[in-house]
Enzyme design. Structure first.
Site, PDB file in Angstrom:
ATOM      1  N   LEU A  96       0.843  -1.205   0.000  1.00 56.13           N
ATOM      2  CA  LEU A  96       0.000   0.000   0.000  1.00 56.13           C
ATOM      3  C   LEU A  96       0.874   1.250   0.000  1.00 56.13           C
ATOM      4  CD1 LEU A  96      -2.479  -1.421   2.628  1.00 56.13           C
ATOM      5  CD2 LEU A  96      -3.040  -0.897   0.246  1.00 56.13           C
ATOM      6  N   HIS A 112       0.960 -11.091   9.712  1.00 58.26           N
ATOM      7  CA  HIS A 112       2.159 -11.462   8.943  1.00 58.26           C
ATOM      8  C   HIS A 112       2.693 -12.782   9.488  1.00 58.26           C
ATOM      9  CE1 HIS A 112       5.731 -10.838   6.517  1.00 58.26           C
ATOM     10  NE2 HIS A 112       6.417 -11.297   7.550  1.00 58.26           N
ATOM     11  N   LEU A 147       7.068  -1.392   5.322  1.00 60.86           N
ATOM     12  CA  LEU A 147       6.457  -2.702   5.124  1.00 60.86           C
ATOM     13  C   LEU A 147       6.755  -3.671   6.278  1.00 60.86           C
ATOM     14  CD1 LEU A 147       4.860  -4.329   2.930  1.00 60.86           C
ATOM     15  CD2 LEU A 147       7.084  -5.248   2.242  1.00 60.86           C
ATOM     16  N   GLU A 177      -2.586 -18.505  13.113  1.00 64.34           N
ATOM     17  CA  GLU A 177      -3.151 -17.250  12.601  1.00 64.34           C
ATOM     18  C   GLU A 177      -4.639 -17.181  12.900  1.00 64.34           C
ATOM     19  OE1 GLU A 177      -2.126 -16.164   8.565  1.00 64.34           O
ATOM     20  OE2 GLU A 177      -0.271 -17.281   8.650  1.00 64.34           O
TER      21      GLU A 177
HETATM   22  C1  GRF Z   1      -1.694 -15.768   5.548  1.00 67.33           C
HETATM   23  O1  GRF Z   1      -0.630 -16.629   5.795  1.00 67.33           O
HETATM   24  C2  GRF Z   1      -1.384 -14.377   6.040  1.00 67.33           C
HETATM   25  O2  GRF Z   1      -0.614 -14.351   7.184  1.00 67.33           O
HETATM   26  C3  GRF Z   1      -0.609 -13.819   4.878  1.00 67.33           C
HETATM   27  O3  GRF Z   1      -1.262 -14.331   3.732  1.00 67.33           O
HETATM   28  C4  GRF Z   1      -1.910 -15.554   4.059  1.00 67.33           C
HETATM   29  C5  GRF Z   1      -3.361 -15.414   3.721  1.00 67.33           C
HETATM   30  O4  GRF Z   1      -4.076 -16.609   3.855  1.00 67.33           O
HETATM   31  N1  GRF Z   1      -0.531 -12.393   4.954  1.00 67.33           N
HETATM   32  P1  GRF Z   1      -5.663 -16.592   3.844  1.00 67.33           P
HETATM   33  O5  GRF Z   1      -6.094 -15.929   2.538  1.00 67.33           O
HETATM   34  O6  GRF Z   1      -6.141 -15.835   5.035  1.00 67.33           O
HETATM   35  O7  GRF Z   1      -6.067 -18.048   3.870  1.00 67.33           O
END
Ligand code: GRF
Length: 213
Positions: A96, A112, A147, A177
Protein backbone atom coordinates in the site's frame (compact mmCIF):
# COMPACT_ATOMS: atom_id res chain seq x y z
CA UNK A 1 -25.90 5.95 25.50
CA UNK A 2 -24.54 2.59 24.40
CA UNK A 3 -21.66 2.51 21.95
CA UNK A 4 -22.34 0.76 18.68
CA UNK A 5 -20.41 -2.34 17.64
CA UNK A 6 -17.08 -1.41 15.98
CA UNK A 7 -17.28 -1.82 12.22
CA UNK A 8 -14.64 -3.50 10.09
CA UNK A 9 -13.81 -3.63 6.39
CA UNK A 10 -11.64 -6.60 5.43
CA UNK A 11 -9.31 -6.63 2.41
CA UNK A 12 -8.36 -9.96 0.83
CA UNK A 13 -6.60 -11.29 -2.25
CA UNK A 14 -7.05 -15.05 -2.08
CA UNK A 15 -8.08 -18.09 -0.10
CA UNK A 16 -9.64 -16.21 2.81
CA UNK A 17 -9.00 -18.63 5.66
CA UNK A 18 -8.19 -15.75 8.04
CA UNK A 19 -11.30 -13.97 6.81
CA UNK A 20 -13.26 -17.09 7.69
CA UNK A 21 -11.84 -17.13 11.21
CA UNK A 22 -12.69 -13.43 11.60
CA UNK A 23 -16.25 -14.04 10.35
CA UNK A 24 -16.75 -16.94 12.79
CA UNK A 25 -15.47 -14.88 15.70
CA UNK A 26 -17.74 -11.95 14.84
CA UNK A 27 -20.71 -14.33 14.76
CA UNK A 28 -19.78 -15.98 18.03
CA UNK A 29 -18.88 -12.91 20.05
CA UNK A 30 -20.34 -9.84 18.35
CA UNK A 31 -17.04 -8.09 19.20
CA UNK A 32 -17.01 -6.35 15.82
CA UNK A 33 -19.22 -6.15 12.80
CA UNK A 34 -17.87 -6.84 9.30
CA UNK A 35 -19.48 -4.33 6.95
CA UNK A 36 -17.68 -5.31 3.74
CA UNK A 37 -15.07 -7.60 2.23
CA UNK A 38 -13.08 -6.17 -0.67
CA UNK A 39 -10.76 -8.15 -2.95
CA UNK A 40 -8.25 -6.88 -5.47
CA UNK A 41 -8.57 -10.18 -7.33
CA UNK A 42 -11.90 -11.10 -8.96
CA UNK A 43 -11.39 -14.84 -8.44
CA UNK A 44 -10.37 -14.75 -4.76
CA UNK A 45 -11.92 -17.76 -3.05
CA UNK A 46 -12.54 -15.65 0.05
CA UNK A 47 -15.24 -13.71 -1.80
CA UNK A 48 -17.45 -16.80 -1.86
CA UNK A 49 -16.92 -17.30 1.87
CA UNK A 50 -17.98 -13.72 2.51
CA UNK A 51 -21.07 -14.04 0.32
CA UNK A 52 -22.09 -17.26 2.04
CA UNK A 53 -21.84 -15.40 5.33
CA UNK A 54 -24.20 -12.77 3.92
CA UNK A 55 -21.58 -10.02 3.83
CA UNK A 56 -21.28 -7.18 1.32
CA UNK A 57 -18.47 -7.88 -1.13
CA UNK A 58 -16.70 -5.80 -3.75
CA UNK A 59 -13.91 -6.36 -6.24
CA UNK A 60 -11.45 -3.69 -7.22
CA UNK A 61 -9.12 -5.25 -9.76
CA UNK A 62 -5.70 -3.61 -9.42
CA UNK A 63 -4.76 -4.60 -12.97
CA UNK A 64 -7.29 -2.07 -14.24
CA UNK A 65 -5.42 0.86 -12.68
CA UNK A 66 -2.47 2.64 -14.20
CA UNK A 67 -0.57 3.19 -11.00
CA UNK A 68 -0.42 2.09 -7.39
CA UNK A 69 -1.58 5.58 -6.39
CA UNK A 70 -4.65 5.40 -8.66
CA UNK A 71 -5.62 1.99 -7.31
CA UNK A 72 -5.15 3.03 -3.69
CA UNK A 73 -7.22 6.19 -4.23
CA UNK A 74 -10.10 4.16 -5.71
CA UNK A 75 -9.77 1.63 -2.88
CA UNK A 76 -9.93 4.36 -0.26
CA UNK A 77 -13.06 5.82 -1.89
CA UNK A 78 -14.73 2.43 -1.76
CA UNK A 79 -13.69 1.79 1.85
CA UNK A 80 -14.85 5.22 2.96
CA UNK A 81 -18.38 4.50 1.76
CA UNK A 82 -18.56 2.10 4.70
CA UNK A 83 -16.85 4.43 7.20
CA UNK A 84 -15.28 1.52 9.07
CA UNK A 85 -13.70 1.88 12.49
CA UNK A 86 -11.08 -0.71 11.49
CA UNK A 87 -9.51 -1.71 8.22
CA UNK A 88 -8.19 -5.26 8.32
CA UNK A 89 -5.77 -6.87 5.87
CA UNK A 90 -6.32 -10.63 5.69
CA UNK A 91 -3.99 -11.98 3.04
CA UNK A 92 -4.17 -8.76 1.02
CA UNK A 93 -1.17 -9.18 -1.24
CA UNK A 94 -0.56 -5.59 -2.28
CA UNK A 95 1.96 -3.10 -1.01
CA UNK A 96 0.00 0.00 0.00
CA UNK A 97 1.16 3.54 -0.72
CA UNK A 98 2.26 5.79 2.11
CA UNK A 99 -0.72 8.08 1.46
CA UNK A 100 -3.14 5.19 1.86
CA UNK A 101 -1.49 3.90 5.02
CA UNK A 102 -1.45 7.36 6.58
CA UNK A 103 -5.14 7.84 5.83
CA UNK A 104 -5.96 4.82 8.05
CA UNK A 105 -3.05 5.06 10.47
CA UNK A 106 -3.88 3.63 13.88
CA UNK A 107 -6.83 1.63 12.59
CA UNK A 108 -5.17 -0.43 9.84
CA UNK A 109 -4.30 -3.96 10.96
CA UNK A 110 -2.30 -6.75 9.30
CA UNK A 111 -1.31 -10.33 9.98
CA UNK A 112 2.16 -11.46 8.94
CA UNK A 113 3.33 -15.09 9.07
CA UNK A 114 6.55 -14.61 11.05
CA UNK A 115 7.65 -13.34 14.42
CA UNK A 116 8.32 -9.75 13.35
CA UNK A 117 10.69 -7.98 13.18
CA UNK A 118 12.22 -11.21 11.83
CA UNK A 119 11.44 -12.12 8.25
CA UNK A 120 9.41 -9.29 6.75
CA UNK A 121 8.33 -9.66 3.12
CA UNK A 122 7.45 -12.84 1.28
CA UNK A 123 8.39 -16.54 1.73
CA UNK A 124 8.62 -16.14 5.47
CA UNK A 125 8.65 -19.86 6.22
CA UNK A 126 11.51 -20.45 3.82
CA UNK A 127 13.34 -17.48 5.33
CA UNK A 128 12.87 -18.99 8.79
CA UNK A 129 14.22 -22.38 7.72
CA UNK A 130 17.20 -20.81 5.96
CA UNK A 131 18.01 -18.77 9.05
CA UNK A 132 17.85 -21.92 11.18
CA UNK A 133 15.57 -20.45 13.82
CA UNK A 134 14.12 -22.88 16.37
CA UNK A 135 11.07 -20.73 17.05
CA UNK A 136 8.75 -19.28 14.42
CA UNK A 137 5.25 -17.87 14.39
CA UNK A 138 2.88 -15.10 13.46
CA UNK A 139 2.38 -11.44 14.25
CA UNK A 140 -0.64 -9.16 14.23
CA UNK A 141 0.47 -5.54 13.93
CA UNK A 142 -0.75 -2.09 13.07
CA UNK A 143 0.34 -1.03 9.62
CA UNK A 144 2.78 1.84 9.15
CA UNK A 145 4.35 3.02 5.89
CA UNK A 146 7.38 0.76 6.40
CA UNK A 147 6.46 -2.70 5.12
CA UNK A 148 5.80 -5.30 7.86
CA UNK A 149 6.79 -2.96 10.66
CA UNK A 150 4.50 -1.12 13.01
CA UNK A 151 3.33 -1.68 16.59
CA UNK A 152 2.86 -5.34 17.50
CA UNK A 153 -0.59 -6.20 18.83
CA UNK A 154 0.00 -9.90 19.44
CA UNK A 155 2.18 -12.82 18.45
CA UNK A 156 1.91 -16.58 18.58
CA UNK A 157 4.79 -18.95 18.28
CA UNK A 158 5.67 -22.54 17.56
CA UNK A 159 8.75 -24.69 17.51
CA UNK A 160 10.46 -25.51 14.24
CA UNK A 161 10.67 -29.30 14.04
CA UNK A 162 13.35 -31.45 12.43
CA UNK A 163 12.21 -32.15 8.88
CA UNK A 164 9.99 -29.08 8.65
CA UNK A 165 9.52 -27.67 5.14
CA UNK A 166 8.08 -24.29 4.18
CA UNK A 167 4.78 -26.12 3.59
CA UNK A 168 4.60 -27.92 6.94
CA UNK A 169 5.55 -24.72 8.75
CA UNK A 170 2.98 -22.73 6.78
CA UNK A 171 0.23 -25.15 7.75
CA UNK A 172 1.05 -25.00 11.48
CA UNK A 173 1.49 -21.22 11.45
CA UNK A 174 -1.83 -20.82 9.64
CA UNK A 175 -3.62 -22.67 12.43
CA UNK A 176 -2.13 -20.14 14.85
CA UNK A 177 -3.15 -17.25 12.60
CA UNK A 178 -6.77 -18.33 12.87
CA UNK A 179 -6.57 -18.19 16.66
CA UNK A 180 -4.61 -15.01 17.04
CA UNK A 181 -6.21 -12.68 14.49
CA UNK A 182 -9.78 -12.68 15.85
CA UNK A 183 -8.46 -12.32 19.38
CA UNK A 184 -6.20 -9.38 18.47
CA UNK A 185 -8.91 -7.62 16.49
CA UNK A 186 -11.34 -8.02 19.37
CA UNK A 187 -8.79 -6.50 21.75
CA UNK A 188 -8.38 -3.51 19.45
CA UNK A 189 -12.10 -3.14 18.77
CA UNK A 190 -12.97 -3.22 22.47
CA UNK A 191 -10.22 -0.73 23.37
CA UNK A 192 -8.43 -3.30 25.54
CA UNK A 193 -5.43 -2.38 23.42
CA UNK A 194 -5.19 1.20 22.20
CA UNK A 195 -2.94 3.05 19.81
CA UNK A 196 -1.74 6.21 21.54
CA UNK A 197 0.61 8.48 19.59
CA UNK A 198 1.83 5.59 17.48
CA UNK A 199 2.42 3.26 20.45
CA UNK A 200 0.17 0.52 21.73
CA UNK A 201 -1.08 0.63 25.28
CA UNK A 202 -2.95 -2.11 27.11
CA UNK A 203 -2.49 -5.76 27.81
CA UNK A 204 -3.40 -9.02 26.22
CA UNK A 205 -3.42 -12.43 27.75
CA UNK A 206 -0.20 -14.39 27.41
CA UNK A 207 1.00 -15.08 23.89
CA UNK A 208 0.00 -18.41 22.43
CA UNK A 209 2.70 -21.03 22.50
CA UNK A 210 2.22 -24.01 20.27
CA UNK A 211 4.65 -26.53 21.65
CA UNK A 212 5.52 -30.04 20.53
CA UNK A 213 3.08 -32.53 21.96
C1 GRF B 1 -1.69 -15.77 5.55
O1 GRF B 1 -0.63 -16.63 5.80
C2 GRF B 1 -1.38 -14.38 6.04
O2 GRF B 1 -0.61 -14.35 7.18
C3 GRF B 1 -0.61 -13.82 4.88
O3 GRF B 1 -1.26 -14.33 3.73
C4 GRF B 1 -1.91 -15.55 4.06
C5 GRF B 1 -3.36 -15.41 3.72
O4 GRF B 1 -4.08 -16.61 3.86
N1 GRF B 1 -0.53 -12.39 4.95
P1 GRF B 1 -5.66 -16.59 3.84
O5 GRF B 1 -6.09 -15.93 2.54
O6 GRF B 1 -6.14 -15.84 5.04
O7 GRF B 1 -6.07 -18.05 3.87
Amino acid sequence: MQNSTPSVVILISGRGSNLNALIDHAKQTGAYQICAVISNRPNAAGLALAKTAGLDTAVLDHTEYESREAFDAALADLIDEYQPDWLVLAGFMRVLTEGFVNRYLGRLVNIHPSLLPAFPGLKTHQQALEAGVRVHGVTVHLVTPELDHGPIVDQAMLLVLPGDTPETLAARVLALEHQIYPRALSALASGQIKSVNGRLEGTLTLPLIHAIK
